[in-house]
Write an enzyme that holds these catalytic residues in place. Sequence first.
Site, PDB file in Angstrom:
ATOM      1  N   GLY A   9       0.806  -1.134   0.026  1.00 39.14           N
ATOM      2  CA  GLY A   9      -0.007  -0.114  -0.043  1.00 39.14           C
ATOM      3  C   GLY A   9       1.023   1.261   0.017  1.00 39.14           C
ATOM      4  O   GLY A   9       2.046   1.200  -0.309  1.00 39.14           O
ATOM      5  N   ALA A  10       0.307   2.422   0.465  1.00 39.16           N
ATOM      6  CA  ALA A  10       1.137   3.661   0.392  1.00 39.16           C
ATOM      7  C   ALA A  10       2.202   3.607   1.320  1.00 39.16           C
ATOM      8  O   ALA A  10       3.289   3.712   0.942  1.00 39.16           O
ATOM      9  CB  ALA A  10       0.014   4.665   0.749  1.00 39.16           C
ATOM     10  N   GLY A  12       3.846   1.078   2.549  1.00 43.30           N
ATOM     11  CA  GLY A  12       4.768  -0.215   2.019  1.00 43.30           C
ATOM     12  C   GLY A  12       5.579   0.278   0.878  1.00 43.30           C
ATOM     13  O   GLY A  12       6.636   0.113   1.108  1.00 43.30           O
ATOM     14  N   ALA A 123       1.707   9.478   3.026  1.00 46.21           N
ATOM     15  CA  ALA A 123       1.949   8.826   1.695  1.00 46.21           C
ATOM     16  C   ALA A 123       0.491   8.527   1.036  1.00 46.21           C
ATOM     17  O   ALA A 123      -0.391   8.268   1.643  1.00 46.21           O
ATOM     18  CB  ALA A 123       2.654   7.377   1.795  1.00 46.21           C
ATOM     19  N   LYS A 178      -0.128   7.537  19.183  1.00 50.94           N
ATOM     20  CA  LYS A 178      -0.684   7.621  17.653  1.00 50.94           C
ATOM     21  C   LYS A 178      -2.052   7.106  17.970  1.00 50.94           C
ATOM     22  O   LYS A 178      -2.873   7.549  16.875  1.00 50.94           O
ATOM     23  CB  LYS A 178       0.438   6.632  16.932  1.00 50.94           C
ATOM     24  CG  LYS A 178      -0.055   6.452  15.493  1.00 50.94           C
ATOM     25  CD  LYS A 178       0.242   7.742  14.784  1.00 50.94           C
ATOM     26  CE  LYS A 178      -0.503   7.585  13.216  1.00 50.94           C
ATOM     27  NZ  LYS A 178      -0.148   6.955  12.558  1.00 50.94           N
ATOM     28  N   ASN A 186      -9.558   9.739  12.939  1.00 43.95           N
ATOM     29  CA  ASN A 186     -10.198   8.934  11.990  1.00 43.95           C
ATOM     30  C   ASN A 186     -11.679   8.650  11.902  1.00 43.95           C
ATOM     31  O   ASN A 186     -12.230   9.063  10.966  1.00 43.95           O
ATOM     32  CB  ASN A 186      -9.343   7.765  12.010  1.00 43.95           C
ATOM     33  CG  ASN A 186      -8.033   7.831  11.740  1.00 43.95           C
ATOM     34  OD1 ASN A 186      -7.193   8.591  12.226  1.00 43.95           O
ATOM     35  ND2 ASN A 186      -7.424   6.778  11.145  1.00 43.95           N
ATOM     36  N   ASN A 196      -8.990  16.075   7.151  1.00 41.78           N
ATOM     37  CA  ASN A 196      -8.366  16.253   8.406  1.00 41.78           C
ATOM     38  C   ASN A 196      -8.788  17.701   8.875  1.00 41.78           C
ATOM     39  O   ASN A 196      -8.818  18.078  10.287  1.00 41.78           O
ATOM     40  CB  ASN A 196      -6.974  15.806   8.683  1.00 41.78           C
ATOM     41  CG  ASN A 196      -7.159  14.176   8.567  1.00 41.78           C
ATOM     42  OD1 ASN A 196      -7.708  13.639   8.228  1.00 41.78           O
ATOM     43  ND2 ASN A 196      -5.719  13.659   8.382  1.00 41.78           N
ATOM     44  N   SER A 248      -7.286   7.728   6.794  1.00 44.33           N
ATOM     45  CA  SER A 248      -7.145   6.300   6.166  1.00 44.33           C
ATOM     46  C   SER A 248      -8.604   5.759   6.336  1.00 44.33           C
ATOM     47  O   SER A 248      -9.086   5.142   5.423  1.00 44.33           O
ATOM     48  CB  SER A 248      -6.035   5.343   6.772  1.00 44.33           C
ATOM     49  OG  SER A 248      -6.066   5.627   8.064  1.00 44.33           O
ATOM     50  N   GLU A 260     -10.099   0.405   9.954  1.00 41.95           N
ATOM     51  CA  GLU A 260      -9.336  -0.186  11.207  1.00 41.95           C
ATOM     52  C   GLU A 260     -10.177   0.209  12.505  1.00 41.95           C
ATOM     53  O   GLU A 260      -9.476   0.426  13.624  1.00 41.95           O
ATOM     54  CB  GLU A 260      -8.134   0.525  11.171  1.00 41.95           C
ATOM     55  CG  GLU A 260      -7.053   0.097   9.784  1.00 41.95           C
ATOM     56  CD  GLU A 260      -6.084   1.047   9.833  1.00 41.95           C
ATOM     57  OE1 GLU A 260      -4.831   0.465   9.592  1.00 41.95           O
ATOM     58  OE2 GLU A 260      -6.064   2.298   9.755  1.00 41.95           O
TER      59      GLU A 260
HETATM   60  O1  PAF Z   1      -4.709   7.407   9.536  1.00 44.80           O
HETATM   61  C1  PAF Z   1      -4.387   8.181   9.159  1.00 44.80           C
HETATM   62  O2  PAF Z   1      -4.951   8.629   8.197  1.00 44.80           O
HETATM   63  C2  PAF Z   1      -3.236   8.932  10.075  1.00 44.80           C
HETATM   64  O3  PAF Z   1      -2.552   7.963  10.672  1.00 44.80           O
HETATM   65  C3  PAF Z   1      -3.327  10.293  10.481  1.00 44.80           C
HETATM   66  C4  PAF Z   1      -2.301  10.585  11.505  1.00 44.80           C
HETATM   67  C5  PAF Z   1      -4.887  10.277  11.444  1.00 44.80           C
HETATM   68  C6  PAF Z   1      -3.430  11.308   9.479  1.00 44.80           C
HETATM   69  O4  PAF Z   1      -4.586  11.376   8.540  1.00 44.80           O
END
Ligand code: PAF
Length: 294
Positions: A9-10, A12, A123, A178, A186, A196, A248, A260
């Site tokens: 993916g991005a 990787g 990415a 994180k 998210n 974001n 993501s 996720e």
């Molecule tokens: O999952 C994501 O997109 C990233 O971890 C983050 C930090 C929220 C930035 O978009």
Amino acid sequence: MKWQILGAGAIGCLFASHLAKQKHRVSLLTKIKQLNQAVQLTELTGHQLQFKMDALTEIQHDADVLLVCLKAFQVLPAFNVLHRQIPSSLNIVLMHNGMGTLAPLQQLLPKQRIFCATTTHGALLTAKFNVRHTGVGNTILGGQRQDKAVGQAIACELDQALSNSSWSDNIQEKLWLKLAINCAINPLTAIHQIKNGELLQPQFRPMLTQICQEFCQVASLQGLALTPETLLEQVQQVAQATAANFSSMNRDIYHGRPNENEAILGYLLQCAQQHHINLPLCQQLYQQVQRLSV
Ligand code: PAF
């Protein structure tokens, strides 16, 4: 070191191409074999580079590092298939959003050296094996104390490839930080289908504040020194730094792909339950994302 990257993916492709740029030996671990697969990198400057590397369906017996850039929910199914071909000398580095994969993986591979890493590099996969580096971040890697020397050597090669990579003696703290950022950014960006940066609008402030408060209740019981105020500041900084990006989870929901949620809010709620704490807003957001999920 000889690297193999699982998950094209991005992230990787970003690491594979940067490692190849530094002339490290890199191959991909993919479902379909393709020798001399081209991986295209668009750098932050817009400069495009192409690297040829083998995409293999098996783990190379002499690989030193397997960098796992799968999504959290893909990790265990992948290792259930791969674990019999993993040599004891192979160092595994898990790099994904969310938590909860390390303990079951350690159970499956009790003698393996396993590291966790987290990155804030941005990415975007623009096409298969085509990656655009969208933002400079940092990468932190950590693991067991007795594996520190090896971990530092891995972090050093990552640092040569993509700047700002380092070893941490307290990776759990970094992973939880994180996790907090992912819990705040998210779900809201996925539910409201916004970028974001839009989270910085005043109407989201009370919700972000409450998520940070709820998160800190659990984090403090896990022994982490985080305050809701500093967490909110960090969340806002990340939202600002990635203002033009979609998270993501936002993209996964938009494209109807698995997401996720389980490894992000699900993991937090599981920890909260173990401590008999109720997190009303996180619970509500988790359910909203579940309803939007495939
Ligand atoms: O999952 C994501 O997109 C990233 O971890 C983050 C930090 C929220 C930035 O978009």
